[in-house]
Design an enzyme around this catalytic site. Sequence first.
Site, short mmCIF file in Angstrom:
data_model
loop_
_atom_site.label_atom_id
_atom_site.label_comp_id
_atom_site.label_asym_id
_atom_site.label_seq_id
_atom_site.Cartn_x
_atom_site.Cartn_y
_atom_site.Cartn_z
N PHE A 156 0.86 -1.17 0.00
CA PHE A 156 0.00 0.00 0.00
C PHE A 156 0.90 1.23 0.00
O PHE A 156 1.89 1.28 0.73
CB PHE A 156 -0.90 0.00 1.24
CG PHE A 156 -1.95 1.05 1.23
CD1 PHE A 156 -3.06 0.93 0.41
CD2 PHE A 156 -1.83 2.17 2.03
CE1 PHE A 156 -4.04 1.91 0.40
CE2 PHE A 156 -2.80 3.17 2.02
CZ PHE A 156 -3.91 3.04 1.20
N ASP A 225 2.35 -5.99 7.90
CA ASP A 225 1.16 -5.14 7.85
C ASP A 225 -0.04 -6.08 7.70
O ASP A 225 -0.18 -6.77 6.69
CB ASP A 225 1.23 -4.17 6.68
CG ASP A 225 0.04 -3.22 6.61
OD1 ASP A 225 -1.07 -3.63 7.01
OD2 ASP A 225 0.20 -2.09 6.11
N TYR A 250 -10.46 -0.65 11.30
CA TYR A 250 -11.73 -0.22 10.70
C TYR A 250 -12.17 -1.09 9.53
O TYR A 250 -13.21 -0.82 8.94
CB TYR A 250 -11.66 1.25 10.26
CG TYR A 250 -10.43 1.64 9.46
CD1 TYR A 250 -10.32 1.33 8.12
CD2 TYR A 250 -9.39 2.34 10.07
CE1 TYR A 250 -9.20 1.69 7.39
CE2 TYR A 250 -8.27 2.70 9.36
CZ TYR A 250 -8.18 2.38 8.02
OH TYR A 250 -7.07 2.74 7.30
N LYS A 251 -11.41 -2.12 9.21
CA LYS A 251 -11.82 -3.02 8.13
C LYS A 251 -12.55 -4.23 8.73
O LYS A 251 -13.68 -4.10 9.18
CB LYS A 251 -10.59 -3.44 7.32
CG LYS A 251 -9.86 -2.27 6.66
CD LYS A 251 -8.71 -2.76 5.80
CE LYS A 251 -7.81 -1.63 5.34
NZ LYS A 251 -8.47 -0.67 4.47
N ARG A 399 -13.09 -4.46 -6.68
CA ARG A 399 -12.77 -5.20 -5.45
C ARG A 399 -14.05 -5.51 -4.69
O ARG A 399 -14.89 -4.64 -4.48
CB ARG A 399 -11.86 -4.37 -4.54
CG ARG A 399 -10.44 -4.22 -4.98
CD ARG A 399 -9.53 -3.79 -3.83
NE ARG A 399 -10.19 -2.89 -2.89
CZ ARG A 399 -9.67 -2.55 -1.72
NH1 ARG A 399 -8.52 -3.03 -1.32
NH2 ARG A 399 -10.30 -1.70 -0.91
#
Length: 447
Positions: A156, A225, A250-251, A399
Site C-alpha cells: 500500500f 502489515d 476499521y476493516k 474489489r
Amino acid sequence: MSEDTAPQAADAAHAVAAAAARDDFAARAAELDAGDPLSGKRAEFVLDEAVYLDGNSLGALPQAVPERLREVVAHEWGELRIRSWTESGWWTAPERIGDRIAPLLGAAPGQVVVGDSTSVNVFKALVAAVRMADETTGPAAGGPARDEILVDAATFPTDGYIARSAARLTGRTLRPVEAARMPAEVSERTAVALVNHVDYRTGRLNDLPGVTAALHRAGALAVWDLCHSAGALPVGLDAHGVDLAVGCTYKYLNGGPGSPAYLYVRAEHQPRFDSPLPGWNSHADPFGMDPEYVPAAGIERGRVGTPDILSLLALEAALEAWEGVAIEDVRAKSLALTDFFLECVRAYVPRGRVRSVTPEAHHERGSQVALECAGAGEVMGELIRHGVIGDFRHPDVLRFGFTPLYTSFADAERAARTLAEVLAYVPGDGSASAVAAGAQEQGPVMT
C-alpha cells in the site's frame, strides 16, 4: 455461421445457460446460509437491503457501538469527566483493547497496544526494528552492517512512503522486492523487511511463515502489515515468530472510520524496543513529568500521546461481536464465500468480460475477490446504484470484500448476478477483446 455472428451466438447461448443456473445458485446459497455457523452474527450489525462487499475498506457498524458511545459521552465524559481516566478505565484502554485483539492475531496477552494510525505504527515499528537489528545482529553485536530495508514492492503506498522516510532517517537503503522473492533476496545486509500479509489490490495472501523464517535465517527482522488479514483469517504471530506487526481496526474488525490502529511487539523484543516517537504516555512514570525519557516496561513502550478515547471505546464495543467466534470458522467461511462468488461469476458473466486477479489457491487468497474489468470505474458506479457496494481500484480493478461475520452466500449470489446484469449494458473501454488479449499474457480469463 459467419465470424461476425459467432460471438453474438455464443453470448446468447451463455445468457440462456446463466438464466437456467440462477435458480440452482439461489437454492445453493440458501442451503449454505442455513448451515452457516456464523449466520447469527449478521444480526449484530447495522445492515440494510444493499449487499455490502466493502468491509475490506470500512466494516459495517456493530449494533453494540451506538449505545456504548452514548454512555461514554453522556456519563463517562459528561458526568464523571476527568475521573473516567481511572474510574472508567480510560487510561488502560490501549493495552486492554490490545489484549482483546490479540487472539485474532494469534498473540498472547501483553504484546498488542492500540493507538495512533497504521502509518504512525509502521514508522515506530520500522525504526525500532532497525535499531534492534543493529544491536542484536549488526555491528554492535560483531555482525555485518545492516544497511538496507526491504519493502514489499506491491505495498500500500503509505507503507512505501513511511519505509522510504525511515530508511532516510536511519541511513539505510530502501529496496523494493516482491513478497514472494524476499526469501531469495534477503541478505546479511538486511536489517528488516516490511511486508503486507494480504495485497490490498489483488487479495493475494503472502507467505507469512516462510518469509519470516527466511528473514530470521539471514539475521533480519520481520514487520508485517495485517490491515487486510486480521479478522479475516488466522495470522499466527506468536507461532511463526513474527517480530513486529501493525494493522488497522476499521476493516474486518469493524471499529469505525478512523478507528485507532494497533502495534504488536513480540514479548522478547520489548526490552529493546526503542521507539522513535517517545511520548509521555510511554514513559515509565508518565505523571512524574521528568524531562528525561525513561521507557515504560512491556508493550506500553508502544504508546505515544493521549489516547483517542471515543474511538478506542467504540472499537472495544465493536469487538464484542467476536465473542464466541473462532477465527478458523471465519477463515472457512471466507474461503467458501469467495469460492461461491467466483463460481457464480463464471456462470453468469460472459467469457472474456472479467478476469480474476485473486489467486484460486486457498493458501494464496485473502478475503476479497479482485476482478480486472474494462471500464471498471463505470461498472462499479452502476453496481453501487443497484445496491451492490464494492469498490474500484485504478485503473481497472473491481474489489469485493467478504466479511464472514455478516456477509451471506445470498449476498455473494446477488452480487455476481447484478454484475452480469450491469455488464450487459456497460461495455467499457476496450470491452471483451482487450481484456481477453491481456489475459493471454497475464493469466486465464474467467469462464
